[in-house]
Enzyme design. Sequence first.
Site, mmCIF file in Angstrom:
data_model
loop_
_atom_site.group_PDB
_atom_site.id
_atom_site.type_symbol
_atom_site.label_atom_id
_atom_site.label_comp_id
_atom_site.label_asym_id
_atom_site.label_seq_id
_atom_site.Cartn_x
_atom_site.Cartn_y
_atom_site.Cartn_z
ATOM 1 N N SER A 162 -6.486 7.274 0.104
ATOM 2 C CA SER A 162 -6.894 6.127 0.744
ATOM 3 C C SER A 162 -7.266 6.359 2.452
ATOM 4 C CB SER A 162 -5.556 5.250 0.732
ATOM 5 O OG SER A 162 -4.653 5.789 1.674
ATOM 6 N N ASP B 116 -10.174 5.906 -1.987
ATOM 7 C CA ASP B 116 -9.515 4.518 -2.518
ATOM 8 C C ASP B 116 -9.740 3.682 -1.486
ATOM 9 O OD1 ASP B 116 -8.009 2.964 -4.290
ATOM 10 O OD2 ASP B 116 -6.094 3.708 -3.239
ATOM 11 N N HIS B 117 -10.021 2.275 -2.093
ATOM 12 C CA HIS B 117 -10.181 1.004 -1.067
ATOM 13 C C HIS B 117 -10.682 1.449 0.141
ATOM 14 C CE1 HIS B 117 -7.769 -1.708 -3.289
ATOM 15 N NE2 HIS B 117 -6.855 -0.653 -3.564
ATOM 16 N N HIS C 175 -0.310 -4.082 -4.994
ATOM 17 C CA HIS C 175 0.243 -2.725 -4.473
ATOM 18 C C HIS C 175 1.593 -2.667 -4.146
ATOM 19 C CE1 HIS C 175 -4.287 -2.848 -3.709
ATOM 20 N NE2 HIS C 175 -4.192 -1.937 -4.386
ATOM 21 N N HIS D 98 -5.647 -1.669 -10.726
ATOM 22 C CA HIS D 98 -4.938 -1.220 -9.627
ATOM 23 C C HIS D 98 -3.414 -1.873 -9.419
ATOM 24 C CE1 HIS D 98 -7.956 0.036 -6.344
ATOM 25 N NE2 HIS D 98 -8.791 -0.140 -7.594
ATOM 26 N N GLY D 99 -2.581 -1.032 -8.449
ATOM 27 C CA GLY D 99 -1.432 -1.419 -8.707
ATOM 28 C C GLY D 99 -0.746 -1.466 -9.904
ATOM 29 N N ASN E 31 -4.890 3.034 -11.528
ATOM 30 C CA ASN E 31 -4.318 3.700 -10.144
ATOM 31 C C ASN E 31 -2.928 3.737 -10.166
ATOM 32 O OD1 ASN E 31 -7.254 3.629 -9.714
ATOM 33 N ND2 ASN E 31 -6.602 2.616 -7.886
ATOM 34 N N ASP F 106 0.551 5.088 -7.668
ATOM 35 C CA ASP F 106 0.869 5.854 -6.623
ATOM 36 C C ASP F 106 2.361 5.686 -6.398
ATOM 37 O OD1 ASP F 106 0.920 7.125 -4.069
ATOM 38 O OD2 ASP F 106 -0.068 5.540 -2.833
#
Length: 349
Positions: A50, A83-84, A189, A223-224, A266, A268
């Site tokens: 990120s 990322d993003h 997220h 995502h998330g 994704n 994290d």
Amino acid sequence: MPLVSMRQLLDEAAKGGYGVGAFNVNDMEQIQAIMEAAKQTNSPVIIQASRGARQFAQDKFLFHLILAANELYPEIPIAMHQDHGNSFETCKSAIELGYTSVMMDGSLKEDGKTPSTFEENVEVTRRVVEFAHPRGVTVEGEIGVLGGVEDGHGAGGSGLDHITDPDQAVEFAERTGVDALAIAIGTSHGAYKFTKKPDGSVLKMDVLIAIHKRLPHTHLVMHGSSSVPKDLQDIINQYGGKLKETWGVPVEEIQLGIRNGVRKVNVDTDNRLAITGAIRKVLWTQPEKFDPRDYMKPAREAMQKVVAQRMTEFGQAGHAGDYKPIPITEIAKGYADGSLATRPLVAAK
Ligand SMILES: [Zn+2]
């Protein structure tokens, strides 16, 4: 093997009917954990950073750690992904550094907080595609807005505030030429995604399936998508942590997504939880310890275990040696001569 185009990884994943985990990194131990998990499961990987990670580690440190991973694990295809990205400039700087893939998250304005208009999103994403493709670099776009905040990026609020509209997803894919499309289906997220095990009222898998039906060859991105397992939460709380009870995206829902066009997942938070739990356990049970290696080694092992498990669950395990990586200069030619399609196939409603 050089760093690989994410487009190639995802095209191969589509052929094989599996998903590829995209794991976030800030430091050496996380990169090592991912690479050991990839070696253990024989998986291709997407490593992503990120803006916050690039700042924390400094660009050069982080990028050279990835190059070290590439040199030490020549049998593993690695795509390096921004990322993003919040702006054209962020994506451009990642491409100039050597990233083989970027996300232009034009769903938010450059502040990374305020939802943008559809036209603004199309315009900035299209601009990034025009810069990236002649350089062989992959572009992921986002339509709809995720909930929550991570690394200072996000609109906050619930994941249900801006669910992706399938018609807009089609128009967005057609007008931008993105290689991969992140969609908002109720996920957020961070650790606090859902207040109970999610059902169809909060996790809109039906929307994902509807988008896949209209865009059958577009690589979708979730995502998330950490699962936020209870056992990882428990370890943290057992050793002095204070996490509130929370639910993530169940692995079986991600697998349903993978059967419906999801190629990049994704993750994290799960790795953050695993690392923090392992460190807390050492410091809590052995308070006399002060050598960072005494807790960083178990932390790295805990993350490796989670990553290897996800690689197996997403189906990428066993696929590292399936194909020969194409240099991104060749990928660039593919975009130029049309052999790598950027106009999506659109199915009728
Ligand atoms: Zn995200």
